[in-house]
Design a protein around this motif. Structure first.
Motif, mmCIF file in Angstrom:
data_model
loop_
_atom_site.group_PDB
_atom_site.id
_atom_site.type_symbol
_atom_site.label_atom_id
_atom_site.label_comp_id
_atom_site.label_asym_id
_atom_site.label_seq_id
_atom_site.Cartn_x
_atom_site.Cartn_y
_atom_site.Cartn_z
ATOM 1 N N SER A 1 53.874 -17.175 -29.385
ATOM 2 C CA SER A 1 52.876 -17.807 -28.523
ATOM 3 C C SER A 1 53.537 -18.707 -27.486
ATOM 4 O O SER A 1 54.741 -18.956 -27.510
ATOM 5 C CB SER A 1 51.880 -18.612 -29.363
ATOM 6 N N GLY A 2 52.714 -19.228 -26.579
ATOM 7 C CA GLY A 2 53.232 -19.979 -25.440
ATOM 8 C C GLY A 2 53.155 -21.480 -25.608
ATOM 9 O O GLY A 2 53.218 -22.023 -26.690
ATOM 10 N N TRP B 1 49.771 -20.490 -33.026
ATOM 11 C CA TRP B 1 50.188 -19.098 -33.145
ATOM 12 C C TRP B 1 49.013 -18.136 -33.033
ATOM 13 O O TRP B 1 49.155 -17.026 -32.480
ATOM 14 C CB TRP B 1 50.899 -18.865 -34.484
ATOM 15 N N ASP B 2 47.828 -18.538 -33.532
ATOM 16 C CA ASP B 2 46.711 -17.601 -33.559
ATOM 17 C C ASP B 2 46.101 -17.380 -32.178
ATOM 18 O O ASP B 2 45.212 -16.528 -32.025
ATOM 19 C CB ASP B 2 45.641 -18.031 -34.564
ATOM 20 N N SER B 3 46.580 -18.104 -31.161
ATOM 21 C CA SER B 3 46.140 -17.816 -29.796
ATOM 22 C C SER B 3 46.590 -16.432 -29.355
ATOM 23 O O SER B 3 46.028 -15.859 -28.415
ATOM 24 C CB SER B 3 46.680 -18.871 -28.820
ATOM 25 N N VAL B 4 47.629 -15.887 -30.009
ATOM 26 C CA VAL B 4 48.090 -14.533 -29.687
ATOM 27 C C VAL B 4 47.888 -13.574 -30.856
ATOM 28 O O VAL B 4 48.546 -12.541 -30.933
ATOM 29 C CB VAL B 4 49.565 -14.502 -29.217
ATOM 30 N N ALA C 1 37.689 -23.067 -28.380
ATOM 31 C CA ALA C 1 37.471 -23.998 -29.488
ATOM 32 C C ALA C 1 38.546 -23.863 -30.560
ATOM 33 O O ALA C 1 38.850 -24.829 -31.268
ATOM 34 C CB ALA C 1 36.090 -23.771 -30.094
ATOM 35 N N ALA C 2 39.128 -22.662 -30.693
ATOM 36 C CA ALA C 2 40.120 -22.416 -31.744
ATOM 37 C C ALA C 2 41.549 -22.727 -31.313
ATOM 38 O O ALA C 2 42.442 -22.850 -32.153
ATOM 39 C CB ALA C 2 40.031 -20.962 -32.207
ATOM 40 N N THR C 3 41.782 -22.838 -30.013
ATOM 41 C CA THR C 3 43.150 -22.994 -29.503
ATOM 42 C C THR C 3 43.562 -24.457 -29.526
ATOM 43 O O THR C 3 42.866 -25.332 -29.005
ATOM 44 C CB THR C 3 43.258 -22.431 -28.075
ATOM 45 N N ARG D 1 58.687 -1.639 -16.835
ATOM 46 C CA ARG D 1 57.462 -1.096 -16.265
ATOM 47 C C ARG D 1 56.572 -2.292 -15.953
ATOM 48 O O ARG D 1 56.368 -3.155 -16.804
ATOM 49 C CB ARG D 1 56.787 -0.173 -17.275
ATOM 50 N N LEU D 2 56.052 -2.361 -14.742
ATOM 51 C CA LEU D 2 55.188 -3.473 -14.337
ATOM 52 C C LEU D 2 53.737 -3.013 -14.299
ATOM 53 O O LEU D 2 53.423 -1.974 -13.708
ATOM 54 C CB LEU D 2 55.590 -3.996 -12.958
ATOM 55 N N ARG D 3 52.867 -3.780 -14.949
ATOM 56 C CA ARG D 3 51.424 -3.488 -14.896
ATOM 57 C C ARG D 3 50.690 -4.763 -14.502
ATOM 58 O O ARG D 3 50.682 -5.751 -15.243
ATOM 59 C CB ARG D 3 50.938 -2.995 -16.249
ATOM 60 N N VAL D 4 50.118 -4.745 -13.316
ATOM 61 C CA VAL D 4 49.287 -5.854 -12.852
ATOM 62 C C VAL D 4 47.843 -5.537 -13.225
ATOM 63 O O VAL D 4 47.305 -4.498 -12.817
ATOM 64 C CB VAL D 4 49.426 -6.059 -11.333
ATOM 65 N N ILE D 5 47.234 -6.410 -14.014
ATOM 66 C CA ILE D 5 45.869 -6.192 -14.488
ATOM 67 C C ILE D 5 44.900 -6.859 -13.520
ATOM 68 O O ILE D 5 44.966 -8.072 -13.297
ATOM 69 C CB ILE D 5 45.686 -6.740 -15.910
ATOM 70 N N GLU D 6 44.028 -6.078 -12.953
ATOM 71 C CA GLU D 6 43.130 -6.571 -11.920
ATOM 72 C C GLU D 6 42.020 -7.439 -12.509
ATOM 73 O O GLU D 6 41.584 -7.249 -13.638
ATOM 74 C CB GLU D 6 42.510 -5.396 -11.150
ATOM 75 N N HIS D 7 41.594 -8.399 -11.699
ATOM 76 C CA HIS D 7 40.521 -9.332 -12.049
ATOM 77 C C HIS D 7 40.793 -9.954 -13.416
ATOM 78 O O HIS D 7 39.975 -9.899 -14.336
ATOM 79 C CB HIS D 7 39.162 -8.628 -12.042
ATOM 80 N N CYS D 8 41.975 -10.552 -13.524
ATOM 81 C CA CYS D 8 42.413 -11.090 -14.816
ATOM 82 C C CYS D 8 43.308 -12.294 -14.583
ATOM 83 O O CYS D 8 44.098 -12.326 -13.630
ATOM 84 C CB CYS D 8 43.169 -10.011 -15.593
ATOM 85 N N GLY D 9 43.175 -13.295 -15.469
ATOM 86 C CA GLY D 9 44.001 -14.482 -15.395
ATOM 87 C C GLY D 9 45.179 -14.437 -16.337
ATOM 88 O O GLY D 9 45.859 -13.408 -16.468
ATOM 89 N N HIS D 10 45.405 -15.537 -17.040
ATOM 90 C CA HIS D 10 46.616 -15.740 -17.829
ATOM 91 C C HIS D 10 46.492 -15.228 -19.265
ATOM 92 O O HIS D 10 47.489 -15.197 -19.985
ATOM 93 C CB HIS D 10 46.929 -17.253 -17.844
ATOM 94 N N ILE D 11 45.299 -14.817 -19.671
ATOM 95 C CA ILE D 11 45.093 -14.474 -21.084
ATOM 96 C C ILE D 11 44.389 -13.120 -21.158
ATOM 97 O O ILE D 11 43.219 -13.004 -21.537
ATOM 98 C CB ILE D 11 44.311 -15.591 -21.807
ATOM 99 N N ALA D 12 45.121 -12.081 -20.824
ATOM 100 C CA ALA D 12 44.533 -10.748 -20.680
ATOM 101 C C ALA D 12 43.996 -10.197 -21.988
ATOM 102 O O ALA D 12 43.016 -9.446 -21.984
ATOM 103 C CB ALA D 12 45.573 -9.786 -20.099
#
Length: 268
Positions: free
Chosen positions: A30-31, A37-40, A184-186, A240-251
């Motif tokens: 996790s970050g 840890w459970d955030s991921v 609430a859990a993070t 391999r790079l994948r940019v996920i559209e309409h998405c922030g930091h927590i895909a």
């Protein structure tokens, strides 16, 4: 999915980790630093992989280092290696989110891995990196910016968790009520934020990491956005790079249908 908790000791300090699922091993970090840890926790991956979630030192029920200054990337790598050695399964796939991606990159420069999933992370921090983050956060509104810039070394765990939960909506491209349970859990613990690492920059060493790497980033990530993902992709020989559209930091929370499909396709 049943999850079990395990411990390994390094320098007399307990390092906990959690295991769920079956199949090839993927270790997730996790970050933060200092986020729970459970955030991921990624239950859909547990249907295909043995997911191992590191509970980073200084957080939750893992041990505490003697001095806050000891929370450095090198020490996170040491404790991550203790987990992987305890698993006794050979090289593994390593998934790092945000600061966990810093740890994963440093680990891959020191130890063998089978593959890397570098998720909303960066090969560098420093003044330019943080100025970019503040500039992006400004667009989220005065309350979020004030909370983001209010962080200081004397904050308690609860105070810092309050800051995190205030700014968390800015980490999403579009905040929705369905994300409230995640917020609430993070939690975040304050001691790791007081680590005394110098500037982090592995851009000139990325060429040494030749294993397959998946670089995932949300197109509207305000912290580790496409600019930094592109630097990772350009520097890693087999990425391999994948940019996920309409998405922030927590895909994995905001765009799970895209995130999990990309990770499983890559690790297959």
């Amino acid at each position: 999915m049943t999850i079990t908790t395990h411990s390994v000791f390094l320098d007399g300090i307990e390092q906990r980790y959690h295991v769920a699922g079956t199949g090839p091993v993927c270790v997730a970090h996790s970050g933060g630093p200092g986020i729970s840890w459970d955030s991921v926790r990624m239950r859909p991956l547990e249907e295909h992989l043995t997911m191992v979630y590191v509970e980073p030192i200084g957080t939750g029920d893992s041990g505490r280092l003697p001095n806050d200054a000891d929370y450095t990337l090198d020490n996170y790598v040491r404790y991550l290696h203790a987990v992987i050695q305890d698993l006794n399964c050979g090289p593994v796939a390593l998934l790092g989110h945000s600061h966990g991606g810093f740890v994963a990159l440093k680990y891959a420069l020191a130890h063998p891995v089978d593959a890397l999933v570098l998720y909303d992370t960066s090969p560098v921090t420093g003044a330019e990196f943080f100025a970019d983050a503040v500039a992006n956060i400004q667009h989220a509104g005065a309350e979020v910016l004030a909370a983001f810039t209010s962080q200081h070394a004397e904050m308690t765990d609860d105070e810092l968790t309050g800051v995190l939960r205030t700014i968390l909506p800015a980490y999403f491209a579009e905040w929705r009520l369905e994300f409230e349970p995640f917020r609430a859990a993070t939690r975040i613990w304050s001691a790791p934020s007081r680590g005394q690492d110098g500037p982090y920059d592995v851009r000139d060493r990325l060429g040494e990491i030749t294993v397959p790497a998946l670089v995932l980033v949300g197109d509207r990530d305000v912290i580790c956005g496409p600019r930094w993902a592109q630097q990772l992709h350009q520097g890693l020989p087999s990425s391999r790079l994948r940019v996920i559209e309409h998405c922030g930091h927590i895909a994995h929370v905001e765009r799970p249908e895209v995130f999990y499909a990309e990770v499983l396709k890559f690790l297959a």
